[in-house]
Design a protein around this motif. Structure first.
Motif, short mmCIF file in Angstrom:
data_model
loop_
_atom_site.label_atom_id
_atom_site.label_comp_id
_atom_site.label_asym_id
_atom_site.label_seq_id
_atom_site.Cartn_x
_atom_site.Cartn_y
_atom_site.Cartn_z
N ARG A 197 123.59 16.46 18.07
CA ARG A 197 123.28 15.04 18.29
C ARG A 197 121.79 14.84 18.54
NH1 ARG A 197 123.84 11.65 23.06
NH2 ARG A 197 124.96 13.32 24.12
N HIS A 198 121.17 15.74 19.30
CA HIS A 198 119.74 15.62 19.61
C HIS A 198 118.92 16.38 18.56
CE1 HIS A 198 120.63 13.79 23.45
NE2 HIS A 198 121.51 14.76 23.67
N PRO A 199 117.75 15.84 18.18
CA PRO A 199 116.97 16.46 17.10
C PRO A 199 116.65 17.94 17.31
CG PRO A 199 116.12 14.28 17.58
CD PRO A 199 117.17 14.55 18.61
N LEU A 200 116.31 18.34 18.53
CA LEU A 200 116.00 19.74 18.79
C LEU A 200 117.22 20.61 18.54
CD1 LEU A 200 114.09 21.96 19.77
CD2 LEU A 200 114.81 21.44 22.11
N HIS A 201 118.39 20.12 19.00
CA HIS A 201 119.63 20.88 18.79
C HIS A 201 119.98 20.93 17.30
CE1 HIS A 201 120.88 19.83 23.18
NE2 HIS A 201 119.99 20.80 23.12
N THR A 202 119.68 19.84 16.59
CA THR A 202 119.96 19.81 15.15
C THR A 202 119.22 20.94 14.45
OG1 THR A 202 120.19 17.40 15.19
CG2 THR A 202 119.83 18.41 13.04
N ARG A 203 117.96 21.11 14.80
CA ARG A 203 117.16 22.17 14.19
C ARG A 203 117.72 23.55 14.54
NH1 ARG A 203 111.30 22.29 16.32
NH2 ARG A 203 112.28 23.55 17.95
N GLU A 204 118.06 23.74 15.82
CA GLU A 204 118.52 25.07 16.25
C GLU A 204 119.91 25.39 15.69
OE1 GLU A 204 116.66 27.25 17.85
OE2 GLU A 204 115.05 25.77 17.72
N ILE A 205 120.83 24.42 15.76
CA ILE A 205 122.17 24.69 15.24
C ILE A 205 122.13 24.84 13.72
CG2 ILE A 205 123.01 22.32 14.86
CD1 ILE A 205 125.02 25.15 16.48
N GLY A 206 121.22 24.11 13.08
CA GLY A 206 121.06 24.25 11.63
C GLY A 206 120.61 25.65 11.25
N SER A 207 119.67 26.19 12.01
CA SER A 207 119.18 27.53 11.76
C SER A 207 120.28 28.57 11.97
CB SER A 207 117.99 27.83 12.68
OG SER A 207 117.54 29.15 12.53
N GLN A 208 121.00 28.43 13.08
CA GLN A 208 122.08 29.37 13.40
C GLN A 208 123.18 29.30 12.34
OE1 GLN A 208 122.01 31.47 15.80
NE2 GLN A 208 124.06 32.04 16.43
N LEU A 209 123.57 28.09 11.99
CA LEU A 209 124.65 27.90 11.02
C LEU A 209 124.26 28.45 9.65
CD1 LEU A 209 127.40 26.72 10.25
CD2 LEU A 209 126.28 24.49 9.95
N VAL A 245 117.96 43.64 2.81
CA VAL A 245 117.40 43.69 4.16
C VAL A 245 116.53 42.45 4.32
CG1 VAL A 245 116.11 45.09 5.81
CG2 VAL A 245 117.43 46.21 4.00
N LEU A 246 117.00 41.46 5.10
CA LEU A 246 116.42 40.12 5.08
C LEU A 246 116.06 39.64 6.49
CD1 LEU A 246 119.27 38.70 2.82
CD2 LEU A 246 117.03 39.46 2.00
N VAL A 247 114.87 39.05 6.61
CA VAL A 247 114.46 38.40 7.86
C VAL A 247 114.18 36.94 7.53
CG1 VAL A 247 112.82 38.41 9.79
CG2 VAL A 247 113.41 40.56 8.65
N PRO A 248 115.17 36.05 7.78
CA PRO A 248 115.00 34.64 7.40
C PRO A 248 113.97 33.92 8.28
CG PRO A 248 117.32 35.23 7.77
CD PRO A 248 116.49 36.33 8.33
N CYS A 249 113.53 32.76 7.79
CA CYS A 249 112.54 31.97 8.53
C CYS A 249 112.69 30.49 8.16
CB CYS A 249 111.14 32.46 8.17
SG CYS A 249 109.80 31.64 9.06
N CYS A 250 112.46 29.61 9.12
CA CYS A 250 112.34 28.16 8.88
C CYS A 250 113.50 27.59 8.07
CB CYS A 250 111.04 27.84 8.14
SG CYS A 250 109.58 28.58 8.88
N GLN A 251 114.73 27.82 8.55
CA GLN A 251 115.90 27.35 7.82
C GLN A 251 116.06 25.85 8.04
OE1 GLN A 251 115.59 29.92 9.98
NE2 GLN A 251 117.25 31.37 9.79
N ALA A 252 115.53 25.05 7.12
CA ALA A 252 115.49 23.60 7.31
C ALA A 252 116.55 22.84 6.52
CB ALA A 252 114.10 23.06 6.95
N GLU A 253 117.06 23.43 5.45
CA GLU A 253 117.94 22.70 4.53
C GLU A 253 119.21 22.21 5.21
OE1 GLU A 253 119.56 23.31 0.01
OE2 GLU A 253 119.99 24.89 1.45
N VAL A 254 119.89 23.08 5.95
CA VAL A 254 121.14 22.70 6.61
C VAL A 254 120.88 21.68 7.70
CG1 VAL A 254 122.99 23.53 8.11
CG2 VAL A 254 122.43 24.77 6.02
#
Length: 288
Positions: free
Chosen positions: A205-217, A174-183
């Motif tokens: 392409r844009h830094p904000l999207h990079t962070r969000e798509i990285g977290s989702q992925l 049972v996991l609640v992830p946070c701050c997924q930065a590696e991807v």
């Protein structure tokens, strides 16, 4: 028509509406969730709501996966001040057999938790000054752990908790992830190559999207990994978004053989996003 004047609000009654039945007031004061006067501020109310919701999900896993008299072992990774572990013990483990292990890297928090557990008489709690990665090999934990949980485990700590759960053959995670930065960092590193290869790279392409798509992925890959390793996975919200932005809850229950299709999709996504290096670091426990 005259409005009837409202009488003074009874603080004890108002507090009772916020708390679970049987919850120890002394414990909540020791954890500084309640003030010395027994009051609950807005920040503590949000924290309490998150922990209570996670306790409910863990209770369900225990109720549906184990007999009422079964001794369940639970490991709380990245335990911090052990809010979750203490409340689980107070509300659930005090009424049934089992043991709660809190795993935390900050020695001072481990020491404080040990002192508090002794003072409250919570005898079936252990606090270990280990990283999540070290816990998988440590003799201080039993060979098998029934339930693995992690509340807001930052960046790769959730991946370490999953690895620990796989090593310990956990029945549930049972996991609640946070701050997924590696991807997201990997996506940034290979951005130029990726943008030349596929239109999908416009998603980061844009830094904000990079962070969000990285977290989702990151969480999508985790879910596929768990499915490939034989778990049935449910993804939902922990609480309403007004209480926490880090709100994704992954519940994985051991179901049997791993899904080959999930392993294939995982590999395809790693290839598509230029993340092949993660095969050897994050997803290396896939069944043959």
């Amino acid at each position: 028509m005259k409005r009837q004047a409202k009488g003074p609000v009874d603080p004890a009654a108002a507090l009772a509406d916020e708390l679970r039945p049987g919850q120890s007031i002394e414990l909540l004061k020791e954890l500084h969730i309640l003030t010395r006067e027994g009051r609950l501020n807005q920040d503590s109310r949000r924290k309490l709501k998150q922990v209570y919701h996670l306790v409910q999900f863990i209770e369900r896993e225990m109720r549906e996966g184990f007999a009422p008299d079964a001794a369940v072992t639970l490991a709380d990774h990245g335990a911090g001040k052990s809010y979750l572990g203490f409340m689980l013990y107070d509300l659930v483990f005090a009424q049934r057999p089992g043991h709660v292990y809190g795993v935390e890297t900050r020695a001072e928090l481990v020491d404080k938790s040990r002192v508090l557990a002794e003072r409250l008489g919570f005898g079936r709690m252990s606090f270990l000054n280990l990283s999540v990665a070290e816990a998988g090999e440590s003799k201080q934990l039993p060979p098998r752990i029934d339930i693995v949980t992690a509340l807001h485990a930052c960046d790769t700590a959730t991946d370490d908790a999953i690895r620990f759960g796989l090593q310990k053959e956990a029945a549930s995670m049972v996991l609640v992830p946070c701050c997924q930065a590696e991807v997201a960092a990997s996506l940034r590193q290979h951005k130029a190559l990726a943008l030349a290869r596929t239109p999908l790279a416009e998603l980061w392409r844009h830094p904000l999207h990079t962070r969000e798509i990285g977290s989702q992925l990151t969480n999508v890959l985790r879910c596929l990994y768990l499915e490939a390793c034989g778990y049935q996975v449910t993804v939902t919200e922990l609480v309403g978004w007004e209480h926490s932005l880090k709100n994704e809850l992954i519940v994985a229950r051991k179901a049997g053989r791993g899904k080959r299709s999930a392993a294939e999709r995982l590999g395809q996504l790693l290839d598509e996003f230029g993340l092949q290096a993660l095969r050897e670091t994050r997803f290396d426990l896939l069944p043959a």
